[in-house]
Design a protein around this motif. Sequence first.
Motif, PDB file in Angstrom:
ATOM      1  N   GLN A 298       0.821  -1.207   0.000  1.00 45.23           N
ATOM      2  CA  GLN A 298       0.000   0.000   0.000  1.00 45.23           C
ATOM      3  C   GLN A 298       0.858   1.261   0.000  1.00 45.23           C
ATOM      4  O   GLN A 298       0.524   2.246  -0.665  1.00 45.23           O
ATOM      5  CB  GLN A 298      -0.925  -0.003   1.222  1.00 45.23           C
ATOM      6  CG  GLN A 298      -2.117  -0.947   1.106  1.00 45.23           C
ATOM      7  CD  GLN A 298      -2.969  -0.928   2.355  1.00 45.23           C
ATOM      8  OE1 GLN A 298      -2.483  -1.263   3.432  1.00 45.23           O
ATOM      9  NE2 GLN A 298      -4.232  -0.540   2.219  1.00 45.23           N
ATOM     10  N   ILE A 299       1.949   1.239   0.749  1.00 46.36           N
ATOM     11  CA  ILE A 299       2.818   2.418   0.782  1.00 46.36           C
ATOM     12  C   ILE A 299       3.442   2.653  -0.584  1.00 46.36           C
ATOM     13  O   ILE A 299       3.479   3.786  -1.091  1.00 46.36           O
ATOM     14  CB  ILE A 299       3.908   2.248   1.857  1.00 46.36           C
ATOM     15  CG1 ILE A 299       3.278   2.122   3.243  1.00 46.36           C
ATOM     16  CG2 ILE A 299       4.882   3.428   1.824  1.00 46.36           C
ATOM     17  CD1 ILE A 299       4.272   1.844   4.346  1.00 46.36           C
ATOM     18  N   ARG A 300       3.930   1.581  -1.206  1.00 52.99           N
ATOM     19  CA  ARG A 300       4.531   1.731  -2.536  1.00 52.99           C
ATOM     20  C   ARG A 300       3.502   2.225  -3.548  1.00 52.99           C
ATOM     21  O   ARG A 300       3.788   3.104  -4.373  1.00 52.99           O
ATOM     22  CB  ARG A 300       5.130   0.399  -2.990  1.00 52.99           C
ATOM     23  CG  ARG A 300       6.346  -0.051  -2.194  1.00 52.99           C
ATOM     24  CD  ARG A 300       7.088  -1.171  -2.920  1.00 52.99           C
ATOM     25  NE  ARG A 300       6.225  -2.320  -3.161  1.00 52.99           N
ATOM     26  CZ  ARG A 300       6.077  -3.344  -2.327  1.00 52.99           C
ATOM     27  NH1 ARG A 300       6.739  -3.341  -1.168  1.00 52.99           N
ATOM     28  NH2 ARG A 300       5.281  -4.354  -2.617  1.00 52.99           N
ATOM     29  N   ALA A 301       2.289   1.653  -3.478  1.00 50.25           N
ATOM     30  CA  ALA A 301       1.245   2.051  -4.426  1.00 50.25           C
ATOM     31  C   ALA A 301       0.840   3.506  -4.222  1.00 50.25           C
ATOM     32  O   ALA A 301       0.635   4.257  -5.193  1.00 50.25           O
ATOM     33  CB  ALA A 301       0.034   1.132  -4.271  1.00 50.25           C
ATOM     34  N   ALA A 302       0.716   3.913  -2.958  1.00 48.85           N
ATOM     35  CA  ALA A 302       0.325   5.294  -2.671  1.00 48.85           C
ATOM     36  C   ALA A 302       1.388   6.271  -3.148  1.00 48.85           C
ATOM     37  O   ALA A 302       1.080   7.330  -3.712  1.00 48.85           O
ATOM     38  CB  ALA A 302       0.093   5.449  -1.170  1.00 48.85           C
ATOM     39  N   ARG A 303       2.633   5.914  -2.933  1.00 52.33           N
ATOM     40  CA  ARG A 303       3.718   6.800  -3.359  1.00 52.33           C
ATOM     41  C   ARG A 303       3.749   6.923  -4.877  1.00 52.33           C
ATOM     42  O   ARG A 303       3.950   8.023  -5.433  1.00 52.33           O
ATOM     43  CB  ARG A 303       5.049   6.264  -2.815  1.00 52.33           C
ATOM     44  CG  ARG A 303       6.215   7.202  -2.989  1.00 52.33           C
ATOM     45  CD  ARG A 303       7.414   6.780  -2.150  1.00 52.33           C
ATOM     46  NE  ARG A 303       7.848   5.423  -2.430  1.00 52.33           N
ATOM     47  CZ  ARG A 303       8.570   5.072  -3.498  1.00 52.33           C
ATOM     48  NH1 ARG A 303       8.901   5.998  -4.393  1.00 52.33           N
ATOM     49  NH2 ARG A 303       8.944   3.820  -3.675  1.00 52.33           N
ATOM     50  N   ALA A 304       3.534   5.787  -5.567  1.00 52.02           N
ATOM     51  CA  ALA A 304       3.512   5.815  -7.032  1.00 52.02           C
ATOM     52  C   ALA A 304       2.313   6.618  -7.542  1.00 52.02           C
ATOM     53  O   ALA A 304       2.418   7.369  -8.522  1.00 52.02           O
ATOM     54  CB  ALA A 304       3.464   4.388  -7.571  1.00 52.02           C
ATOM     55  N   PHE A 305       1.161   6.478  -6.884  1.00 53.70           N
ATOM     56  CA  PHE A 305      -0.048   7.199  -7.284  1.00 53.70           C
ATOM     57  C   PHE A 305       0.177   8.709  -7.201  1.00 53.70           C
ATOM     58  O   PHE A 305      -0.282   9.476  -8.065  1.00 53.70           O
ATOM     59  CB  PHE A 305      -1.206   6.786  -6.372  1.00 53.70           C
ATOM     60  CG  PHE A 305      -2.539   7.347  -6.770  1.00 53.70           C
ATOM     61  CD1 PHE A 305      -3.373   6.662  -7.641  1.00 53.70           C
ATOM     62  CD2 PHE A 305      -2.963   8.578  -6.275  1.00 53.70           C
ATOM     63  CE1 PHE A 305      -4.603   7.195  -8.010  1.00 53.70           C
ATOM     64  CE2 PHE A 305      -4.181   9.109  -6.636  1.00 53.70           C
ATOM     65  CZ  PHE A 305      -5.013   8.419  -7.507  1.00 53.70           C
ATOM     66  N   LEU A 306       0.894   9.138  -6.173  1.00 56.93           N
ATOM     67  CA  LEU A 306       1.133  10.568  -5.974  1.00 56.93           C
ATOM     68  C   LEU A 306       2.371  11.069  -6.703  1.00 56.93           C
ATOM     69  O   LEU A 306       2.627  12.277  -6.734  1.00 56.93           O
ATOM     70  CB  LEU A 306       1.287  10.860  -4.475  1.00 56.93           C
ATOM     71  CG  LEU A 306       0.049  10.602  -3.605  1.00 56.93           C
ATOM     72  CD1 LEU A 306       0.417  10.716  -2.127  1.00 56.93           C
ATOM     73  CD2 LEU A 306      -1.056  11.594  -3.952  1.00 56.93           C
ATOM     74  N   GLY A 307       3.150  10.140  -7.261  1.00 59.18           N
ATOM     75  CA  GLY A 307       4.373  10.541  -7.949  1.00 59.18           C
ATOM     76  C   GLY A 307       5.451  11.029  -7.005  1.00 59.18           C
ATOM     77  O   GLY A 307       6.245  11.909  -7.357  1.00 59.18           O
ATOM     78  N   LEU A 308       5.480  10.452  -5.807  1.00 60.30           N
ATOM     79  CA  LEU A 308       6.459  10.862  -4.804  1.00 60.30           C
ATOM     80  C   LEU A 308       7.669   9.935  -4.817  1.00 60.30           C
ATOM     81  O   LEU A 308       7.527   8.719  -4.966  1.00 60.30           O
ATOM     82  CB  LEU A 308       5.837  10.837  -3.403  1.00 60.30           C
ATOM     83  CG  LEU A 308       4.655  11.772  -3.135  1.00 60.30           C
ATOM     84  CD1 LEU A 308       4.103  11.516  -1.738  1.00 60.30           C
ATOM     85  CD2 LEU A 308       5.085  13.229  -3.280  1.00 60.30           C
ATOM     86  N   SER A 309       8.829  10.506  -4.634  1.00 63.66           N
ATOM     87  CA  SER A 309      10.025   9.690  -4.427  1.00 63.66           C
ATOM     88  C   SER A 309      10.092   9.303  -2.950  1.00 63.66           C
ATOM     89  O   SER A 309       9.348   9.834  -2.118  1.00 63.66           O
ATOM     90  CB  SER A 309      11.284  10.470  -4.813  1.00 63.66           C
ATOM     91  OG  SER A 309      11.474  11.569  -3.929  1.00 63.66           O
TER      92      SER A 309
END
Length: 372
Positions: A298-309
């Motif tokens: 979930q953390i990886r998916a959320a970060r990818a969704f927001l375009g965050l490094s």
Amino acid sequence: MPTRSLMRPTAVPDRETAPRAFSSRHLLKLVEDTGKVGFWSANLESERLDASPGFHRIFGLEPATELTFSYAIDMIHPQDRAAHGDQIAVLRSGQPISREFRIIRPDRTQRWLLHHAEVIMGPDGTPSHGMGVVFDVTAQHDTMSALLQRHDRLNALIVATAAVFWVNKSNGEPSEMPQWMELTGQTHAQMQGLGWLDAVHPEDRPRTHAAWMTAVEHTAPYNTDYRVLCADGIYRWFNARGAPVLNTDGSVREWVGVCLNVPGRTRYGASGGAARAAASGNPAAGPVPGSEAITPGQIRAARAFLGLSKEDLAGLANVSISTINRLEDPNSPIRTRGETALAVRRALEKAGIEFTFEDGARTGVREAGVRT
């Protein structure tokens, strides 16, 4: 005084003094023939010292070698000389010495020595003579070095396998379990008796208890799998193994074992009220909304969704990048504090992410306010 002259042939003494003379000389020879001890004596105002054959043997010198204080000091290992090169000066000041150091013999081999020496005062009260004994303690040092090496290897193995090492008393009750306390968040008092079972999943608890009591009762190896409620609110599978350490009479001295993390097996969150409910065996109490433990996926998916490094997310949550790496690694052996994981979740939610935990469905993420 134990000098080299004591080891030389002497004229046969008269009958009255013969037993004492032979006894002293033969006793000294018997002691030195072990090859582990040597004696010396000297006038502290001179450089020359008289040494026994055992002393020469320990230092790897020919019996006829003339010895001086400087010669002996020069044989001290260079790394030990700064700390132990003052021995003659200490004796000349009237102080006894007891030192342990290395020497390098003429054949370039090294030996560990234990040196005890005393000072004999002259009529005027100043240091006059010195006498000492040298023991070859190389074997003891080699044994200790081997034990330390085994200890270091065991510690490295525990770290490499993400294991929890534990020691229990002879009756099976917890003794030394600092890593278990770190893993579960239990205090020393909480894990006493069978309290450690409170951190085991309720469904696994009866089976785990039975396996442990069977091992203790029959003095048999222990091997079982169970889920542990970790300090971060997540249940993880562990393989627990242990064995009794026996005394010479066959009785149990203690139990030692490890809990090995089992990667790839199902694990799930149980934060806040859910964690406490699961640990108490009351599944009726559900998780507190918004406190469920989010998964690495979930953390990886959320970060990818927001375009965050990772650096961006670490900055938003005010945590380190290594913390983000651990949270996103499903097999990380290092546990993250619950409040730290919650800070990351809150940062992602504030950035517009909603985490989903529907019953019977996979955990997921979506844009906040969007319902599917």
